[in-house]
Design an enzyme around this catalytic site. Structure first.
Site, PDB file in Angstrom:
ATOM      1  CG  ASN A 172      31.020  12.489  39.123  1.00  0.00           C
ATOM      2  OD1 ASN A 172      30.676  13.142  38.138  1.00  0.00           O
ATOM      3  ND2 ASN A 172      31.887  12.945  40.012  1.00  0.00           N
ATOM      4  CD1 TRP A 173      29.287   8.508  33.802  1.00  0.00           C
ATOM      5  CD2 TRP A 173      28.463   9.390  31.912  1.00  0.00           C
ATOM      6  NE1 TRP A 173      28.487   7.553  33.208  1.00  0.00           N
ATOM      7  CE2 TRP A 173      27.973   8.063  32.042  1.00  0.00           C
ATOM      8  CE3 TRP A 173      28.076  10.132  30.803  1.00  0.00           C
ATOM      9  CZ2 TRP A 173      27.125   7.477  31.113  1.00  0.00           C
ATOM     10  CZ3 TRP A 173      27.231   9.554  29.867  1.00  0.00           C
ATOM     11  CH2 TRP A 173      26.767   8.244  30.017  1.00  0.00           C
ATOM     12  CE  LYS A 174      35.274  11.828  39.252  1.00  0.00           C
ATOM     13  NZ  LYS A 174      36.554  11.491  39.918  1.00  0.00           N
ATOM     14  CG  HIS A 206      33.612  15.286  43.456  1.00  0.00           C
ATOM     15  ND1 HIS A 206      34.977  15.302  43.212  1.00  0.00           N
ATOM     16  CD2 HIS A 206      33.218  13.994  43.307  1.00  0.00           C
ATOM     17  CE1 HIS A 206      35.371  14.083  42.917  1.00  0.00           C
ATOM     18  NE2 HIS A 206      34.333  13.272  42.964  1.00  0.00           N
ATOM     19  CD  GLU A 209      37.608  14.872  40.608  1.00  0.00           C
ATOM     20  OE1 GLU A 209      38.208  13.785  40.578  1.00  0.00           O
ATOM     21  OE2 GLU A 209      36.572  15.103  39.948  1.00  0.00           O
ATOM     22  CD  GLU A 257      33.575  10.773  45.815  1.00  0.00           C
ATOM     23  OE1 GLU A 257      33.389   9.927  44.948  1.00  0.00           O
ATOM     24  OE2 GLU A 257      33.795  11.958  45.570  1.00  0.00           O
ATOM     25  N   GLY A 262      40.253   7.881  41.946  1.00  0.00           N
ATOM     26  CA  GLY A 262      40.991   7.696  40.705  1.00  0.00           C
ATOM     27  C   GLY A 262      42.382   7.121  40.861  1.00  0.00           C
ATOM     28  CB  SER A 295      39.430   3.457  43.759  1.00  0.00           C
ATOM     29  OG  SER A 295      40.317   4.471  43.324  1.00  0.00           O
ATOM     30  N   GLY A 322      33.203   6.772  40.003  1.00  0.00           N
ATOM     31  CA  GLY A 322      33.768   7.618  38.976  1.00  0.00           C
ATOM     32  C   GLY A 322      34.047   6.853  37.695  1.00  0.00           C
ATOM     33  N   GLY A 323      35.317   6.512  37.472  1.00  0.00           N
ATOM     34  CA  GLY A 323      35.735   5.900  36.215  1.00  0.00           C
ATOM     35  C   GLY A 323      34.966   4.658  35.819  1.00  0.00           C
TER      36      GLY A 323
END
Length: 252
Positions: free
Chosen positions: A12-14, A100, A102, A170, A176, A214, A235-236
């Site tokens: 997920n590049w967000k 998600h 967020e 999640e 993150g 993470s 994610g990251g």
């Protein structure tokens, strides 16, 4: 890694990625997947919608699938700034993330809203990745399993099957932050989700359950070895092919 269900490693590049560097990273991921003649898992990248059509051209014919990070519940209409599931499909998407944390937190999305979006994804022929997870305060109050039950039951789309829907757990406090629950903690929640699904869909034993929060190359193998963990929502660490590929390699 030997799994009953084919693993899915999803990135997920967000809100990250401009055309040229994104093309470079996806191209490298495609190259790596081609070198291995297709790893024993499904690989997915969900870039910003602005990149989806361009990325679909790069990934065409490869083992890498693409998806959206969100969609509107309606097919079309006066919804300024929104993107429908049908638009994502038309741009080359095969999946769509919904619910998600967020989105739930930053945009106030309830499980009812998430369910409607998941149903839109299925309507458009996309696989819905339905996210669930608790905050640190909810975990500390011993509300994790009750909350997860509520989110699963109220976010799962009508008509969901193992081929049309994926659940991603999640824990919000791990996204993150570099913090992750222990493998035992993950095992408890994933077993609980599997049990909940048993009363909701006929092929619950075949539905893939992802862990997210993470996930990185250094902890992926340990997390992917947990019972009922059928892949990861990353994610990251998905932004760079060099960071994402070691996670994919846990399936090779």
């Amino acid at each position: 890694m030997s799994k009953q269900r084919r693993p899915l490693i999803a990135g997920n590049w967000k809100m990250n990625g401009l055309s040229q560097p994104a093309a470079t990273e996806l191209g490298e991921l495609v190259r790596l997947s081609n070198e291995h003649a297709g790893p024993n898992c499904d690989i997915l990248i969900c870039p910003p919608a602005t990149l989806l059509r361009e990325m679909a051209t790069i990934a065409k014919g490869s083992a890498v699938s693409l998806g959206g990070q969100d969609c509107h519940a309606k097919e079309s209409g006066a919804h300024t700034g929104d993107i429908s599931a049908e638009m994502l499909k038309d741009a080359g998407g095969d999946y769509c993330i919904v619910g998600h944390s967020e989105r739930r937190a930053d945009h106030g999305e309830s499980s009812a809203v998430v369910k409607a979006k998941a149903e839109a994804a299925l309507r458009a022929g996309l696989v819905a990745i339905v996210c669930v997870g608790e905050t640190l305060a909810e975990r500390d109050a011993d509300k994790t399993l009750d909350l997860i039950s509520s989110q699963v039951r109220n976010s799962l789309p009508e008509g969901a099957t193992a081929t049309t829907t994926v659940i991603a757990y999640e824990p919000v406090w791990a996204i993150g932050t570099g913090k992750t629950p222990t493998p035992d903690d993950v095992a408890v929640v994933h077993a609980h989700i599997r049990k909940e699904l048993g009363s909701l869909i006929n092929d619950s034993d075949k539905m893939r359950l992802l862990y997210g929060g993470s996930v990185k190359g250094s902890n992926a193998a340990e997390l992917m070895a947990v019972a009922n963990v059928d892949g990861a929502l990353v994610g990251g660490a998905s932004l760079k092919a060099a960071d994402f590929w070691p996670i994919v390699e846990t399936c090779i």
